[in-house]
Design a protein around this motif. Structure first.
Motif, PDB file in Angstrom:
ATOM      1  N   ARG A 168      42.410  54.193  36.134  1.00 39.30           N
ATOM      2  CA  ARG A 168      42.741  54.285  37.355  1.00 39.30           C
ATOM      3  C   ARG A 168      42.894  53.191  38.506  1.00 39.30           C
ATOM      4  NH1 ARG A 168      40.781  59.538  36.501  1.00 39.30           N
ATOM      5  NH2 ARG A 168      38.837  59.099  37.150  1.00 39.30           N
ATOM      6  N   PHE A 169      41.656  52.370  38.275  1.00 34.33           N
ATOM      7  CA  PHE A 169      41.394  51.006  39.136  1.00 34.33           C
ATOM      8  C   PHE A 169      42.622  50.163  38.692  1.00 34.33           C
ATOM      9  CE2 PHE A 169      39.366  47.019  39.031  1.00 34.33           C
ATOM     10  CZ  PHE A 169      39.601  46.781  40.462  1.00 34.33           C
ATOM     11  N   PHE A 170      42.995  50.126  37.248  1.00 38.23           N
ATOM     12  CA  PHE A 170      43.807  48.974  36.848  1.00 38.23           C
ATOM     13  C   PHE A 170      45.316  49.274  37.437  1.00 38.23           C
ATOM     14  CE2 PHE A 170      40.747  47.638  33.459  1.00 38.23           C
ATOM     15  CZ  PHE A 170      40.171  46.725  34.267  1.00 38.23           C
ATOM     16  N   ALA A 171      45.626  50.517  37.805  1.00 38.69           N
ATOM     17  CA  ALA A 171      46.690  51.175  38.306  1.00 38.69           C
ATOM     18  C   ALA A 171      47.015  50.980  39.732  1.00 38.69           C
ATOM     19  CB  ALA A 171      46.819  52.787  38.176  1.00 38.69           C
ATOM     20  N   THR A 172      45.925  50.528  40.532  1.00 38.37           N
ATOM     21  CA  THR A 172      45.944  49.949  41.727  1.00 38.37           C
ATOM     22  C   THR A 172      46.402  48.482  42.158  1.00 38.37           C
ATOM     23  OG1 THR A 172      43.588  49.116  42.154  1.00 38.37           O
ATOM     24  CG2 THR A 172      44.086  51.627  42.475  1.00 38.37           C
ATOM     25  N   PRO A 173      46.962  48.170  43.048  1.00 37.25           N
ATOM     26  CA  PRO A 173      47.267  46.891  43.393  1.00 37.25           C
ATOM     27  C   PRO A 173      46.301  45.746  43.126  1.00 37.25           C
ATOM     28  CG  PRO A 173      48.144  47.972  45.129  1.00 37.25           C
ATOM     29  CD  PRO A 173      47.156  49.116  44.604  1.00 37.25           C
ATOM     30  N   THR A 174      45.025  46.027  43.642  1.00 31.26           N
ATOM     31  CA  THR A 174      44.012  45.230  43.265  1.00 31.26           C
ATOM     32  C   THR A 174      43.466  45.246  41.775  1.00 31.26           C
ATOM     33  OG1 THR A 174      42.933  45.411  45.488  1.00 31.26           O
ATOM     34  CG2 THR A 174      41.559  44.706  43.887  1.00 31.26           C
ATOM     35  N   GLY A 175      43.327  46.373  41.141  1.00 29.02           N
ATOM     36  CA  GLY A 175      43.310  46.516  39.827  1.00 29.02           C
ATOM     37  C   GLY A 175      44.099  45.798  38.995  1.00 29.02           C
ATOM     38  N   LYS A 176      45.467  45.959  39.418  1.00 28.33           N
ATOM     39  CA  LYS A 176      46.512  45.270  38.613  1.00 28.33           C
ATOM     40  C   LYS A 176      46.313  43.401  38.500  1.00 28.33           C
ATOM     41  CE  LYS A 176      50.030  48.365  39.062  1.00 28.33           C
ATOM     42  NZ  LYS A 176      51.653  48.861  39.339  1.00 28.33           N
ATOM     43  N   LEU A 177      45.850  43.088  39.772  1.00 25.81           N
ATOM     44  CA  LEU A 177      45.667  41.493  39.979  1.00 25.81           C
ATOM     45  C   LEU A 177      44.624  41.196  39.267  1.00 25.81           C
ATOM     46  CD1 LEU A 177      46.571  39.175  41.250  1.00 25.81           C
ATOM     47  CD2 LEU A 177      44.916  39.579  43.238  1.00 25.81           C
ATOM     48  N   TYR A 178      43.322  42.102  39.419  1.00 26.11           N
ATOM     49  CA  TYR A 178      42.105  41.729  38.443  1.00 26.11           C
ATOM     50  C   TYR A 178      42.373  41.550  36.852  1.00 26.11           C
ATOM     51  CZ  TYR A 178      37.727  42.087  36.376  1.00 26.11           C
ATOM     52  OH  TYR A 178      36.464  41.768  35.586  1.00 26.11           O
ATOM     53  N   ALA A 179      43.119  42.809  36.692  1.00 20.67           N
ATOM     54  CA  ALA A 179      43.329  42.682  35.151  1.00 20.67           C
ATOM     55  C   ALA A 179      44.196  41.985  34.663  1.00 20.67           C
ATOM     56  CB  ALA A 179      44.195  44.246  34.784  1.00 20.67           C
ATOM     57  N   SER A 180      45.098  41.140  35.545  1.00 22.79           N
ATOM     58  CA  SER A 180      46.075  39.978  34.916  1.00 22.79           C
ATOM     59  C   SER A 180      45.351  38.863  34.863  1.00 22.79           C
ATOM     60  CB  SER A 180      47.287  40.138  35.847  1.00 22.79           C
ATOM     61  OG  SER A 180      46.980  39.655  37.144  1.00 22.79           O
ATOM     62  N   GLU A 181      44.233  38.663  35.821  1.00 24.59           N
ATOM     63  CA  GLU A 181      43.759  37.257  36.033  1.00 24.59           C
ATOM     64  C   GLU A 181      42.182  37.475  35.297  1.00 24.59           C
ATOM     65  OE1 GLU A 181      44.872  34.638  37.232  1.00 24.59           O
ATOM     66  OE2 GLU A 181      46.724  35.612  37.309  1.00 24.59           O
ATOM     67  N   SER A 182      41.694  38.467  34.850  1.00 21.96           N
ATOM     68  CA  SER A 182      40.244  38.472  34.474  1.00 21.96           C
ATOM     69  C   SER A 182      39.961  37.442  33.396  1.00 21.96           C
ATOM     70  CB  SER A 182      39.880  40.031  34.001  1.00 21.96           C
ATOM     71  OG  SER A 182      40.742  40.501  33.334  1.00 21.96           O
ATOM     72  N   MET A 183      40.866  37.705  32.550  1.00 20.65           N
ATOM     73  CA  MET A 183      40.623  36.629  31.261  1.00 20.65           C
ATOM     74  C   MET A 183      40.773  35.318  31.415  1.00 20.65           C
ATOM     75  SD  MET A 183      39.437  38.795  28.901  1.00 20.65           S
ATOM     76  CE  MET A 183      39.103  40.739  29.307  1.00 20.65           C
ATOM     77  N   VAL A 184      42.137  34.890  32.273  1.00 20.58           N
ATOM     78  CA  VAL A 184      42.389  33.683  32.423  1.00 20.58           C
ATOM     79  C   VAL A 184      41.401  32.988  33.558  1.00 20.58           C
ATOM     80  CG1 VAL A 184      44.508  33.740  31.536  1.00 20.58           C
ATOM     81  CG2 VAL A 184      44.064  34.311  33.962  1.00 20.58           C
TER      82      VAL A 184
END
Length: 214
Positions: free
Chosen positions: A142-158
């Motif tokens: 659910r968190f990764f479905a939010t705008p903040t979550g999507k941004l975090y998910a896309s950048e967390s590894m890199v």
């Protein structure tokens, strides 16, 4: 010495994915993997959705490209920078040689790691499925479905290759390289009581006397 520095940069500059050590990668045929308890399907599916968010296909390529860019900048640091200045004095093509070398290394490593990326993603999903229960995985989803979550998910590894972090990690290189002789000595001491490992066919060929024509 430059080569040692490059190896050190690679070790420091390329991050490993989280809980990768526990990810169930397929072992070599000669190694029998320990049996792990099955993961309930709903939990495994939720874990896969989390991994789809934080480790989509192509992540290794992004990480490798940024890591190589960071590695090149790290070569201007105090320790490696001093070595490169010495190399530049001897080789007028040093910078171009290193740029091409690191570019090929990044491209080839990205190809190799991308080949194994589906297995890594599956292993990570298994690991997340065992470390987090269904409710926790759904919370993450659910968190990764939010705008903040999507941004975090896309950048967390890199994010591990961000210049600010790479600069801090660069400070580790001098200590690591200075400690390497003692580390090697301690490894030799720890295995001194063991008989030498069996020689491989490659070792035997390398030490075989050269043939001479009669």
């Amino acid at each position: 010495m430059i080569r040692t520095g490059l190896v050190a940069i690679m070790l420091v500059g390329v991050p490993a994915p989280p809980v990768l050590a526990e990810a169930s990668m397929t072992p070599p045929a000669s190694v029998e993997a320990p049996a792990l308890p099955p993961i309930e399907p709903a939990r495994r599916a939720a874990a896969q959705r989390v991994i789809d968010a934080i480790w989509p296909l192509g992540t290794y390529g992004r990480v490798m490209k940024r890591s190589m860019d960071g590695a090149m900048s790290m070569m201007t640091g105090d320790l490696i920078g001093g070595l490169t200045e010495s190399a530049r004095a001897k080789d007028p093509y040093f910078d171009e040689r290193m740029r091409l070398t690191m570019g090929v290394m990044a491209e080839e490593m990205a190809k190799l790691m991308t080949k194994y990326e589906p297995g890594i993603r599956a292993g990570l999903a298994d690991a997340y499925g065992r470390h987090f229960d269904l409710a926790q995985l759904n919370d993450l989803d659910r968190f990764f479905a939010t705008p903040t979550g999507k941004l975090y998910a896309s950048e967390s590894m890199v994010m591990m290759t961000d210049p600010a972090l790479m600069k801090r990690m660069q400070a580790f290189l001098p200590d690591m390289m200075a400690a390497m002789p003692d580390i090697i000595k301690h490894m030799q001491q720890a295995t001194a009581h063991l008989p030498p490992p069996p020689r491989s066919a490659t070792d035997d060929a390398a030490h075989a006397p050269a043939k001479t024509d009669d």
